[in-house]
Enzyme design. Structure first.
Site, PDB file in Angstrom:
ATOM      1  N   HIS A  26       0.841  -1.196   0.000  1.00 28.22           N
ATOM      2  CA  HIS A  26       0.000   0.000   0.000  1.00 28.22           C
ATOM      3  C   HIS A  26       0.877   1.248   0.000  1.00 28.22           C
ATOM      4  CE1 HIS A  26      -2.386  -3.273   1.678  1.00 28.22           C
ATOM      5  NE2 HIS A  26      -3.492  -2.606   1.356  1.00 28.22           N
ATOM      6  N   HIS A  66      -1.779  -1.028   7.174  1.00 28.74           N
ATOM      7  CA  HIS A  66      -1.448  -1.312   5.784  1.00 28.74           C
ATOM      8  C   HIS A  66      -0.346  -0.380   5.285  1.00 28.74           C
ATOM      9  CE1 HIS A  66      -4.748   1.672   5.779  1.00 28.74           C
ATOM     10  NE2 HIS A  66      -4.076   2.230   4.787  1.00 28.74           N
ATOM     11  N   HIS A 260      -3.912   3.349  -3.459  1.00 28.10           N
ATOM     12  CA  HIS A 260      -4.128   2.903  -2.085  1.00 28.10           C
ATOM     13  C   HIS A 260      -3.476   1.554  -1.813  1.00 28.10           C
ATOM     14  CE1 HIS A 260      -6.176   1.056   1.360  1.00 28.10           C
ATOM     15  NE2 HIS A 260      -6.465   2.277   1.773  1.00 28.10           N
ATOM     16  N   GLU A 410     -17.638  -3.660  24.594  1.00 23.43           N
ATOM     17  CA  GLU A 410     -16.883  -4.913  24.707  1.00 23.43           C
ATOM     18  C   GLU A 410     -15.654  -4.948  23.793  1.00 23.43           C
ATOM     19  OE1 GLU A 410     -21.196  -5.717  25.737  1.00 23.43           O
ATOM     20  OE2 GLU A 410     -20.144  -4.734  24.073  1.00 23.43           O
ATOM     21  N   HIS A 472     -29.348 -14.032  24.872  1.00 27.10           N
ATOM     22  CA  HIS A 472     -28.318 -13.919  25.900  1.00 27.10           C
ATOM     23  C   HIS A 472     -27.727 -15.272  26.294  1.00 27.10           C
ATOM     24  CE1 HIS A 472     -29.718  -9.859  26.129  1.00 27.10           C
ATOM     25  NE2 HIS A 472     -28.990  -9.567  27.193  1.00 27.10           N
TER      26      HIS A 472
END
Length: 665
Positions: A26, A66, A260, A410, A472
């Protein structure tokens, strides 16, 4: 006199040469961010190429991993042990210059990056660790912990949801020594990001309580001013929005998505060299440019000055100094083994009917006072995960502490904890419901990949949590975690196994450890001294009924008491049964063949697995002809005791299935 552009062009040319040779990589971001990197690394970054692990170095994280050739070029030019041949070996097997930065592979790389946004979150963890570690050990004029965390990010990092989770918390905690450079070039693989990313980034970060500066990322004077301005703000993290041109210097590809993620091509490389007025051969850097870049002398001086402060600190605060060195070296207190033996004996005689999440909290209560490096946290579930103990002190924007209220984050929580560990000085543990490990999956994988010493506490581990229903109730989650290489997964059946699992995780330096804990109470078992030692082997013989064993039941966690009852019933019917507690399959698999054969003899083919989760995982232990008793569908809403009956987890139903499966009349 050398111009800054000539020095930054060295980064650009090395990057495009290495990518062109590899025919992979990249080039766009290294070319676009070279001017920012030149100013930061030559004028502001505190580091020592002779000692990449100097503990008071600034931390630099390339979240847009990258762009790895940007970092490798910087390391090479600055004097790290990265040679031109290493750059020529870019993206080749076993090289020091892999496709994305990897910790332990390349000197100067702090964490493994590539999955976008995670480097940003880990850098935030490092900045938090620096702040807390400084509060633990700095005294008066002795600032032995005093460094900045610098992060490079791209558009993709900010599009990933983890950026919101982590940056929101960073602003709340006022991490003033965190400075992030956003490469705002408006281009990603698919084209111009204005078609799908129109956020007002400045307002977004202002709402997070960040200090925001916007500059021309190719103007060295603006870059210098912005960094000085950011360093002055000690109560807010800083985001420097750098407007750049992707692929800067390429006549035909700059500003386009084609630069890119693909080499420029031989023709465009030649045109870029001419455009940048770079007349040297590929991979050749003249000595005067090396001299201007080399940071060995300044790095040695900076570290030597710090060591003088540390020496005087050790004289004035000898006990603090010894504790500081112990934690930096990641050594547990030498007498912890003694405490362990006493504690295990205590846990071997606890009252009956205790959930393993409660046993986990009791373990924290016992070990916590001896382990100041423990830093806990939970994703808004502390009262349910029971991850807080009596010595926990909540971390806020002003105070030191040892417990982080991550909020409902989380993914961010797990990645931040990865960064806390890799800063040094802490052992992080995090908590949430097992079913929400899905949210954190990528960061768990990164923890395993980076050998992060993090303890992942996952509670409410089965349909036993009951009325919250299938959304759950974890079904496939334990198997998912067991499938991650280098993650050690423990599902203890009682307090003694829970304490053992904790101690295993605290001692394990090869990677993270997941503790799978119950909400519901479980019967406690007593064991011999020999059995207690064998818990550390992951799987062991818990009970035997009869002396001519013909059936082996393998079970874990809350299903162990049920398995014992099944074995007792089978024994009354005339069958001799062994019950194996397989508390950690990965740990058991790492034992020698002699031990594994002693627990699971090949000659005994009548094998049964009992676990309240998907059953396919257990083929490896029971074989094709074995009986796997599990749950291969989503759960239901209702009381946990009713659900276990509904899904066939009762003594009589399991006994009937064993008799039918093995054609026992």
């Amino acid at each position: 006199m050398l111009s800054r552009k000539e020095l930054s062009n060295a980064i650009r040319i090395l990057s495009i040469d290495a990518i062109q040779k590899a025919q992979s990589g990249h080039p766009g971001a290294p070319m676009g961010m070279a001017d920012i990197a030149e100013v930061l690394w030559r004028d502001f970054l505190k580091h020592n190429p002779n000692n990449p692990l100097w503990e008071n170095r600034d931390r630099f994280v390339l979240s847009n991993g990258h762009a790895s050739m940007l970092l490798y070029s910087l390391l090479h030019l600055s004097g790290y042990n990265i040679s031109i041949d290493d750059l020529k070996n870019f993206r080749q097997c076993f090289s020091k210059t892999p496709g994305h930065p990897e910790i332990y592979c390349t000197p100067g790389v702090e964490v493994t990056t590539g999955p976008l946004g995670q480097g940003l979150a880990m850098g935030i963890g490092m900045a938090l660790a620096e702040k807390l570690f400084a509060q633990c050990f700095n005294r008066e004029t002795f600032n032995i912990v005093d460094h900045f965390t610098w992060i490079f990010i791209g558009d993709g990092c900010l599009m990933e949801g983890i950026s919101h989770e982590a940056c929101s918390l960073a602003g709340t905690l006022q991490l003033g020594k965190l400075i992030v450079f956003y490469d705002k070039n408006g281009i990603s693989i698919d084209g111009e990001t204005s078609e799908w990313f129109t956020d007002n980034t400045k307002k977004r970060f202002l709402s997070y309580n960040w200090h925001v500066i916007e500059i021309n990322g190719h103007d060295s004077e603006e870059i210098i001013y912005s960094i000085k301005n950011a360093k002055k703000n000690t109560t807010q993290p800083s985001l420097i929005i750098c407007n750049t041109i992707i692929g800067f210097g390429s006549p035909n590809k700059s500003g386009k998505s084609s630069v890119h993620g693909a080499p420029l091509g031989d023709a465009e490389v030649s045109l870029t060299r001419a455009h940048l007025k770079w007349s040297y051969d590929p991979f050749y850097i003249p000595q005067h440019i090396y001299s201007a870049w080399n940071a060995v002398k300044s790095g040695n001086l900076a570290e030597r000055s710090w060591k003088n402060i540390l020496k005087n600190y050790s004289i004035k605060y000898p006990e603090l100094y010894r504790e500081y060195k112990r934690r930096i070296k990641q050594k547990l207190p030498y007498d912890l083994d003694v405490f362990l033996q006493k504690f295990l004996l205590k846990m071997n005689n606890l009252p009956k009917d205790l959930s393993t999440r409660e046993a986990s909290q009791k373990t924290l209560e016992y070990f916590g006072p001896f382990l100041p490096e423990l830093i806990g946290g939970s994703a808004d579930l502390a009262p349910s995960n029971l991850t807080i103990w009596s010595g926990s002190k909540s971390i806020n924007k002003n105070n030191t502490g040892n417990y982080i209220h991550y909020g409902v984050r989380e993914f961010g929580m797990t990645a931040i904890a990865n960064g806390i560990y890799h800063h040094g000085g802490f052992i992080p543990y995090t908590g949430t419901f097992l079913v929400f490990a899905d949210y954190a999956r990528s960061a768990i994988r990164m923890a395993a990949l980076m050998k992060t010493r993090q303890i992942l506490v996952y509670t409410h581990d089965s349909i036993g949590l009951g009325e919250d229903g299938p959304t759950h109730q974890p079904i496939e989650h334990i198997a998912m975690l067991r499938g991650i290489p280098n993650l050690s997964v423990w599902r203890p059946c009682d307090s003694l196994e829970t304490a053992t699992a904790w101690f295993y995780g605290l001692n394990r330096k090869e990677g993270p450890t997941a503790l799978i804990l119950s909400r519901q109470n479980i019967t406690q078992f007593t064991r011999t001294e020999h059995q207690i030692k064998n818990i550390f082997k992951g799987g062991y013989i818990l009970r035997e009924f009869g002396d001519k064993i013909s059936i082996i039941i393998i079970s874990t966690g809350s299903e162990i008491p049920l398995s014992i009852s099944v074995a007792k019933k089978m024994y009354t019917l005339g069958y001799h049964v062994r019950v194996v507690s397989m508390v950690s399959t990965d740990c058991f698999d790492n034992q020698d063949v002699t031990y594994r054969e002693s627990v699971l003899p090949k000659k005994i083919i009548h094998r049964v697995s009992i676990e309240a989760g998907i059953s396919t995982y257990w083929y490896k232990y029971v074989g094709i002809e074995g009986l796997k008793i599990g749950i291969d569908k989503f759960g239901e809403s209702g009381p946990g005791t009713h659900l276990f009956d509904m899904f066939g987890f009762t003594v009589n139903k399991i006994v009937d299935r064993i008799k039918k499966n093995f054609f026992i009349s």
